[in-house]
Write a protein that holds these residues in place. Sequence first.
Motif, PDB file in Angstrom:
ATOM      1  N   LYS A 176       0.836  -1.220   0.000  1.00  0.00           N
ATOM      2  CA  LYS A 176       0.000   0.000   0.000  1.00  0.00           C
ATOM      3  C   LYS A 176       0.862   1.258   0.000  1.00  0.00           C
ATOM      4  N   THR A 177       1.975   1.218   0.749  1.00  0.00           N
ATOM      5  CA  THR A 177       2.793   2.424   0.905  1.00  0.00           C
ATOM      6  C   THR A 177       3.373   2.881  -0.431  1.00  0.00           C
ATOM      7  N   VAL A 178       3.769   1.941  -1.277  1.00  0.00           N
ATOM      8  CA  VAL A 178       4.310   2.300  -2.595  1.00  0.00           C
ATOM      9  C   VAL A 178       3.220   2.949  -3.447  1.00  0.00           C
ATOM     10  N   VAL A 179       2.012   2.401  -3.376  1.00  0.00           N
ATOM     11  CA  VAL A 179       0.880   2.980  -4.103  1.00  0.00           C
ATOM     12  C   VAL A 179       0.631   4.410  -3.610  1.00  0.00           C
ATOM     13  N   ALA A 180       0.662   4.601  -2.277  1.00  0.00           N
ATOM     14  CA  ALA A 180       0.469   5.944  -1.716  1.00  0.00           C
ATOM     15  C   ALA A 180       1.584   6.880  -2.180  1.00  0.00           C
ATOM     16  N   ALA A 181       2.810   6.359  -2.241  1.00  0.00           N
ATOM     17  CA  ALA A 181       3.945   7.181  -2.694  1.00  0.00           C
ATOM     18  C   ALA A 181       3.740   7.649  -4.134  1.00  0.00           C
ATOM     19  N   ILE A 182       3.226   6.769  -4.994  1.00  0.00           N
ATOM     20  CA  ILE A 182       2.954   7.156  -6.389  1.00  0.00           C
ATOM     21  C   ILE A 182       1.904   8.265  -6.420  1.00  0.00           C
ATOM     22  N   GLY A 183       0.833   8.112  -5.611  1.00  0.00           N
ATOM     23  CA  GLY A 183      -0.203   9.145  -5.548  1.00  0.00           C
ATOM     24  C   GLY A 183       0.358  10.473  -5.059  1.00  0.00           C
ATOM     25  N   MET A 184       1.218  10.417  -4.027  1.00  0.00           N
ATOM     26  CA  MET A 184       1.797  11.647  -3.480  1.00  0.00           C
ATOM     27  C   MET A 184       2.727  12.314  -4.494  1.00  0.00           C
ATOM     28  N   TYR A 185       3.484  11.492  -5.238  1.00  0.00           N
ATOM     29  CA  TYR A 185       4.372  12.100  -6.236  1.00  0.00           C
ATOM     30  C   TYR A 185       3.556  12.733  -7.366  1.00  0.00           C
ATOM     31  N   ALA A 186       2.443  12.111  -7.722  1.00  0.00           N
ATOM     32  CA  ALA A 186       1.564  12.712  -8.737  1.00  0.00           C
ATOM     33  C   ALA A 186       1.110  14.097  -8.285  1.00  0.00           C
ATOM     34  N   ALA A 187       0.705  14.207  -7.008  1.00  0.00           N
ATOM     35  CA  ALA A 187       0.256  15.501  -6.469  1.00  0.00           C
ATOM     36  C   ALA A 187       1.396  16.521  -6.490  1.00  0.00           C
ATOM     37  N   ILE A 188       2.616  16.050  -6.191  1.00  0.00           N
ATOM     38  CA  ILE A 188       3.777  16.950  -6.162  1.00  0.00           C
ATOM     39  C   ILE A 188       4.121  17.447  -7.565  1.00  0.00           C
ATOM     40  N   THR A 189       4.011  16.547  -8.569  1.00  0.00           N
ATOM     41  CA  THR A 189       4.304  16.985  -9.948  1.00  0.00           C
ATOM     42  C   THR A 189       3.266  17.993 -10.451  1.00  0.00           C
ATOM     43  N   ALA A 190       2.111  18.044  -9.757  1.00  0.00           N
ATOM     44  CA  ALA A 190       1.084  19.032 -10.119  1.00  0.00           C
ATOM     45  C   ALA A 190       1.313  20.356  -9.396  1.00  0.00           C
ATOM     46  N   GLY A 191       2.428  20.457  -8.674  1.00  0.00           N
ATOM     47  CA  GLY A 191       2.772  21.709  -7.999  1.00  0.00           C
ATOM     48  C   GLY A 191       2.169  21.875  -6.622  1.00  0.00           C
ATOM     49  N   THR A 192       1.636  20.787  -6.034  1.00  0.00           N
ATOM     50  CA  THR A 192       1.057  20.886  -4.695  1.00  0.00           C
ATOM     51  C   THR A 192       1.896  20.079  -3.695  1.00  0.00           C
ATOM     52  N   GLN A 193       1.483  20.129  -2.442  1.00  0.00           N
ATOM     53  CA  GLN A 193       2.161  19.370  -1.387  1.00  0.00           C
ATOM     54  C   GLN A 193       1.354  18.123  -1.048  1.00  0.00           C
ATOM     55  N   ALA A 194       2.031  17.176  -0.425  1.00  0.00           N
ATOM     56  CA  ALA A 194       1.365  15.969   0.069  1.00  0.00           C
ATOM     57  C   ALA A 194       1.780  15.735   1.520  1.00  0.00           C
ATOM     58  N   VAL A 195       0.876  15.143   2.286  1.00  0.00           N
ATOM     59  CA  VAL A 195       1.218  14.767   3.665  1.00  0.00           C
ATOM     60  C   VAL A 195       0.832  13.306   3.886  1.00  0.00           C
ATOM     61  N   LEU A 196       1.543  12.670   4.804  1.00  0.00           N
ATOM     62  CA  LEU A 196       1.216  11.306   5.221  1.00  0.00           C
ATOM     63  C   LEU A 196       1.153  11.310   6.745  1.00  0.00           C
ATOM     64  N   MET A 197      -0.032  11.036   7.293  1.00  0.00           N
ATOM     65  CA  MET A 197      -0.215  11.045   8.745  1.00  0.00           C
ATOM     66  C   MET A 197      -0.283   9.607   9.268  1.00  0.00           C
ATOM     67  N   ALA A 198       0.589   9.295  10.227  1.00  0.00           N
ATOM     68  CA  ALA A 198       0.655   7.953  10.808  1.00  0.00           C
ATOM     69  C   ALA A 198       0.291   8.019  12.298  1.00  0.00           C
ATOM     70  N   PRO A 199      -0.168   6.908  12.876  1.00  0.00           N
ATOM     71  CA  PRO A 199      -0.645   6.949  14.263  1.00  0.00           C
ATOM     72  C   PRO A 199       0.457   6.958  15.323  1.00  0.00           C
ATOM     73  N   THR A 200       1.675   6.528  14.987  1.00  0.00           N
ATOM     74  CA  THR A 200       2.751   6.495  15.990  1.00  0.00           C
ATOM     75  C   THR A 200       4.009   7.142  15.427  1.00  0.00           C
ATOM     76  N   GLU A 201       4.869   7.608  16.344  1.00  0.00           N
ATOM     77  CA  GLU A 201       6.107   8.248  15.915  1.00  0.00           C
ATOM     78  C   GLU A 201       7.054   7.247  15.255  1.00  0.00           C
ATOM     79  N   ILE A 202       7.064   6.004  15.756  1.00  0.00           N
ATOM     80  CA  ILE A 202       7.916   4.966  15.153  1.00  0.00           C
ATOM     81  C   ILE A 202       7.525   4.760  13.690  1.00  0.00           C
ATOM     82  N   LEU A 203       6.220   4.633  13.451  1.00  0.00           N
ATOM     83  CA  LEU A 203       5.747   4.395  12.084  1.00  0.00           C
ATOM     84  C   LEU A 203       5.978   5.622  11.200  1.00  0.00           C
TER      85      LEU A 203
END
Length: 677
Positions: free
Chosen positions: A286-313
């Motif tokens: 799933k994480t690789v799929v999310a990374a592709i989606g986030m890079y797509a958003a970045i190439t469109a000139g916007t920012q992306a965030v990924l929120m995780a439930p723990t600091e370790i993760l």
Amino acid sequence: MASLSDSVGSLSGVGPKRVQALKDLAIENVNDLLTYFPFRYEDLQAKDPAELTDQAKVALKGTVAAEPVLTRFGRKKNRLNFRLLLDDHTIIPVTFFNQPWLRDQIEAGKSLVVYGRFDAKRQSMAGMKLLTSANGAMGSIYPANKEIRQATIKKLVTQAYEAYESVIVDLIPEAIRAQYRLLHRKQMIHDMHFPADATAAQAARRTAKFEEFFLFELRLQIVKRQDHTLRGQALPYDLAELKRFIASLPYELTAAQKKVVNEICYDLKRPLHMNRLLQGDVGSGKTVVAAIGMYAAITAGTQAVLMAPTEILAEQHANNLAKLFADFPVNVALLTGATKPAARKVLLPQIANGEVNLVVGTHALIQPEVHYHHLGLAVIDEQHRFGVNQRQALRQKGAQPDILAMTATPIPRTLAITAYGEMDVSVINELPAGRQPIRTVWIRSNQEASMLREVKAELAAGSQAYVVTPLIEESEAVDMKNAEAIYQRFQAQFEPQYRVGLLHGRMKNDEKNAIMDAFKANEFQVLVATTVIEVGVDVPNATLMMIYDADHFGLAQLHQLRGRVGRGKKASTCILIADPKNQLAIERMTTMTSTTDGFVLSQKDLELRGPGDVLGRKQSGVPEFKVGDPVADLNILSVAQQAAKSVVDQDDWANQDANLPVAAYLTTTAHQTTTMD
């Protein structure tokens, strides 16, 4: 004009005090009262004693053979005895305790129907109540409280039905009602409260369940349709650049991953708000799929965030993404509660001016002082661990950024239809090539010696092992293995040849991170831990997991823990150590050893433990239904969902004649819509 939305205060005998008491039962209007259905029935049809089993609750019809005798004993205690002559000339002694007022209703020669508990050995009855008739009636039993008795509820329901039956209209469109052979609403309400027999009650309950699920799913489908029309941001990503990134990955995407990437990218390009749930089993990519989606958003000139439930993760995600994007114009930053003030002071302006275009973090991402330059996509990992308010706060950090929620806790169909029914769902249902299936075995604690031999063999082959316990330290309250005791025992067993580490939730974050880093670097060969390792920990060299007192965990949690191994090319094993005390726990253990399919396990977990225990009551997402059980009645729920979708998918559905009653009903009950988390 009479309306089902009339307050219950309009009924005879319902004053302000009773209005409040009814409100405590979630009954505020006539519709609430008419849909306050019995949870069971008593069969009040008179029976022949020859048919009866001992201690059965039954109705007997006969004639009072002699005047009743009232005997008083003790303070406020009494006993009323009389003999009932049945039609077959059998005489049954009947005793009522502490109901002296019944003496006035019991006269020699009078015909009676008595309801009570039958004693087959003594051929006698302990009376509970007198009935006026036994014409095949079913006695309705309602949930009550100390302010309102059963009899009062029954009386009010009868009054409401007689006064309002003429304004009860069908909410389910006629075509759907006919297709599924459902009762008219008036008939359903009547037979739920006053059924002639068990068959009528069963037919009414089937219709009531369908109607309840149908109305709920209609509301969800309306929300989903509105969300699809909500103006969002069109993100015109750079397809050539995105293909270059995908080509740089060290492995080929699976067919399931490619399908999901296409679904996400299609949503990103549309000027509508994306609200998509990505679910996939542990290790499905799933994480690789999310990374592709986030890079797509970045190439469109916007920012992306990924929120995780723990600091370790969050830290692990940040490190992995930094490696993935090493050769691409992505500036990855980590923001958590542990971020030092000095680093934070530098980082916040970089996020605000867009210099940082990918931010990974925890709840810190939604704090008021965090401002984004142009947020295009927000990814929420292990989304069921976040409340609805936190997800909403993330959406408000930009102009309706697209939302991609991910979960590695496979969501059973029940939850997908209820808790996440307003979201578009993408599923990754295959593992990447080369992943070995995880062998799972269950042993009892007296077989532990054989397990330790297997551990030593794995360590000798250069692999690493997790040892999981439910407790951190010894407890007087429960007899379960604890991490500190197991840690000391394993140190004595394995050191100095192999090093043993300890990890639990009471440690400071810096300490936890240091231990995990050391384990990843193979400085520890055995890691004794609590469930702090449940989510996201990725050590491909770990091939063995032991879980002590495994019967104290749910299936979903065991599956998450098991997913910490089997992440490399080597075959892996998960050993469940448990001495289950009941059939439910035994069934959990045998289920775990029979399948590694997370979707099968999650549905089974829901069936065995209930939705509140699977994810926690407040975050289970499954709404409370009056008559339907979304787990046991999954088939009805599924059909109701499809029926609701077929209605809302119609053009201008709310103004079509067949849908006018239900559209009006949804408008008047909008305040009652279940809030889901």
